[in-house]
Scaffold this active site. Structure first.
Site, mmCIF file in Angstrom:
data_model
loop_
_atom_site.group_PDB
_atom_site.id
_atom_site.type_symbol
_atom_site.label_atom_id
_atom_site.label_comp_id
_atom_site.label_asym_id
_atom_site.label_seq_id
_atom_site.Cartn_x
_atom_site.Cartn_y
_atom_site.Cartn_z
ATOM 1 N N TYR A 1 0.737 2.261 -6.416
ATOM 2 C CA TYR A 1 -0.260 1.804 -5.544
ATOM 3 C C TYR A 1 -1.426 2.817 -5.604
ATOM 4 C CZ TYR A 1 -3.017 -0.487 -2.078
ATOM 5 O OH TYR A 1 -3.827 -1.186 -1.346
ATOM 6 N N LYS B 1 -4.994 2.357 -7.411
ATOM 7 C CA LYS B 1 -6.225 2.431 -6.695
ATOM 8 C C LYS B 1 -7.096 3.390 -6.845
ATOM 9 C CE LYS B 1 -5.547 -1.581 -4.167
ATOM 10 N NZ LYS B 1 -6.486 -2.776 -4.299
HETATM 11 N N1 LIG Z 1 -3.867 -4.820 4.239
HETATM 12 C C1 LIG Z 1 -4.175 -3.462 3.820
HETATM 13 O O1 LIG Z 1 -3.613 -2.812 4.945
HETATM 14 C C2 LIG Z 1 -5.090 -3.131 2.743
HETATM 15 C C3 LIG Z 1 -5.585 -1.853 3.014
HETATM 16 C C4 LIG Z 1 -6.240 -1.301 1.976
HETATM 17 C C5 LIG Z 1 -6.708 -2.210 0.908
HETATM 18 N N2 LIG Z 1 -5.939 -3.521 0.767
HETATM 19 C C6 LIG Z 1 -6.130 -4.409 -0.391
HETATM 20 O O2 LIG Z 1 -7.055 -5.343 -0.239
HETATM 21 C C7 LIG Z 1 -6.732 -6.465 -0.980
HETATM 22 C C8 LIG Z 1 -6.129 -7.782 -0.426
HETATM 23 O O3 LIG Z 1 -4.954 -7.440 0.182
HETATM 24 P P1 LIG Z 1 -4.416 -8.294 1.706
HETATM 25 O O4 LIG Z 1 -3.938 -6.879 2.414
HETATM 26 O O5 LIG Z 1 -5.401 -9.239 1.980
HETATM 27 O O6 LIG Z 1 -3.245 -8.653 1.282
HETATM 28 P P2 LIG Z 1 -2.620 -10.107 1.018
HETATM 29 O O7 LIG Z 1 -1.148 -10.069 0.562
HETATM 30 O O8 LIG Z 1 -2.706 -11.046 2.586
HETATM 31 O O9 LIG Z 1 -3.439 -10.992 0.164
HETATM 32 C C9 LIG Z 1 -3.537 -10.633 -1.237
HETATM 33 C C10 LIG Z 1 -3.516 -11.854 -2.085
HETATM 34 O O10 LIG Z 1 -3.774 -11.735 -3.253
HETATM 35 C C11 LIG Z 1 -3.071 -12.820 -4.122
HETATM 36 N N3 LIG Z 1 -2.714 -12.254 -5.393
HETATM 37 C C12 LIG Z 1 -1.862 -11.252 -5.765
HETATM 38 N N4 LIG Z 1 -1.668 -11.141 -7.290
HETATM 39 C C13 LIG Z 1 -2.925 -11.837 -7.578
HETATM 40 C C14 LIG Z 1 -3.223 -12.269 -8.895
HETATM 41 N N5 LIG Z 1 -2.836 -11.560 -10.033
HETATM 42 N N6 LIG Z 1 -4.137 -13.127 -9.003
HETATM 43 C C15 LIG Z 1 -4.720 -13.713 -7.857
HETATM 44 N N7 LIG Z 1 -4.364 -13.515 -6.696
HETATM 45 C C16 LIG Z 1 -3.411 -12.501 -6.507
HETATM 46 C C17 LIG Z 1 -1.822 -13.087 -2.948
HETATM 47 O O11 LIG Z 1 -1.344 -14.174 -3.606
HETATM 48 C C18 LIG Z 1 -2.272 -12.854 -1.965
HETATM 49 O O12 LIG Z 1 -2.708 -14.156 -1.412
HETATM 50 C C19 LIG Z 1 -5.662 -5.874 -1.902
HETATM 51 O O13 LIG Z 1 -6.548 -5.431 -3.270
HETATM 52 C C20 LIG Z 1 -4.935 -4.509 -1.456
HETATM 53 O O14 LIG Z 1 -4.519 -3.488 -2.102
HETATM 54 C C21 LIG Z 1 -5.263 -3.810 1.844
#
Ligand SMILES: NC(=O)c1ccc[n+]([C@@H]2O[C@H](COP(=O)([O-])OP(=O)(O)OC[C@H]3O[C@@H](n4cnc5c(N)ncnc54)[C@H](O)[C@@H]3O)[C@@H](O)[C@H]2O)c1
Length: 254
Positions: free
Chosen positions: A145, A149
């Site tokens: 990750y 990232k």
């Molecule tokens: N939640 C956190 O703490 C956090 C912090 C920093 C960054 N992020 C980033 O935010 C973004 C969204 O994450 P989130 O926390 O909302 O997670 P989440 O799991 O709620 O949502 C992610 C969504 O992406 C979809 N997905 C996964 N692979 C895919 C693909 N190949 N094509 C299309 N859809 C796909 C999943 O089905 C899911 O609905 C990610 O890039 C994550 O790395 C999250």
């Protein structure tokens, strides 16, 4: 209302839940026409129905052409938000590393390949990358990750510095913990370093829109990340020692 997004054609990948759904809701509320993508078709449809958007389910790497058609031939804003929280060390399996590269980095590259020709011809376009604070710093217990990232951040930076004089706007969103399914799945490392300061997905959307209004590349929904990033740059060994203390605390608690 943010003038730049009214009536804009917007694509948000991974928008079936979490941060992506919050971004899709906010763009729709600001008057944009929104394509809601997710690998999970039912989730994509549910969010699209709720906001009056268009569901284009599937792998984020392969939906740009369909999304563009759904928006009448033009994408104004592309949010590369889909991501996978691939944990593990250097010993994580090849397929774990490969999926992390594919979704967290290459999906952004492939989208840019499809979008840039029209954006450069028009002299406008907006690429929003949901990176993570792990792309500026590093996430305990999650080598694939953290590395991918950092790659996503580097690609967003590269796009911005290469094309800003040709009308391209780029935003890199770098939050720490956000209360989504992904945060719930980060286990004890997430409990230690992310949960205590976790924010809501809507806070991330607010931070992005403030950044759009202020025309800023780096979007920090957790403002304290700016300080950590400065220490990392100015005093790498002090920063690594601090991070190693957290690592040891995590190991002791497991
Ligand atoms: N939640 C956190 O703490 C956090 C912090 C920093 C960054 N992020 C980033 O935010 C973004 C969204 O994450 P989130 O926390 O909302 O997670 P989440 O799991 O709620 O949502 C992610 C969504 O992406 C979809 N997905 C996964 N692979 C895919 C693909 N190949 N094509 C299309 N859809 C796909 C999943 O089905 C899911 O609905 C990610 O890039 C994550 O790395 C999250």
């Amino acid at each position: 209302m943010v003038e730049a997004v009214q009536d804009a054609g917007v694509v948000v990948t991974g928008a079936g839940g979490g941060i992506g759904a919050a971004l899709a809701r906010r763009f729709a509320a600001e008057g944009a026409r929104v394509v809601v993508n997710d690998l999970d078709a039912a989730k994509a449809r549910a969010v699209a129905d709720e906001i009056g958007g268009i569901a284009v389910p599937g792998d984020a790497s392969a939906i740009v052409a369909e999304a563009r058609d759904a928006l009448g031939g033009r994408v104004d804003v592309y949010c590369a938000n889909a991501g996978v929280a691939s944990g593990g060390s250097e010993a994580a399996a090849e397929n774990v590393w490969a999926l992390a590269w594919d979704v967290n980095v290459m999906a952004h590259v492939r989208a840019a390949q499809e979008l840039l020709p029209a954006w450069l011809e028009r002299g406008s376009g907006r690429f929003v990358s949901t990176v993570s604070a792990a792309g500026l710093l590093t996430m305990i217990g999650a080598a694939p990750y953290s590395v991918t990232k950092h790659g996503a951040y580097a690609f967003a930076e590269w796009l911005s510095l290469t094309y800003r004089h040709r009308g391209l706007k780029v935003h890199a969103i770098c939050p720490q913990g956000v209360r989504t399914d992904m945060l719930d799945a980060t286990g004890s490392a997430g409990d230690l370093v992310l949960q205590p300061t976790a924010i809501e997905p809507e806070d991330v959307a607010d931070a992005l829109f403030k950044g759009i209004e202020e025309d800023r590349f780096l979007i920090l929904p957790h403002p304290e990340v700016a300080g950590y990033y400065q220490v990392r740059a100015a005093e790498p060994d002090r920063w690594l020692s601090n991070m190693n203390h957290i690592q040891q605390k995590w190991e002791a608690g497991r």
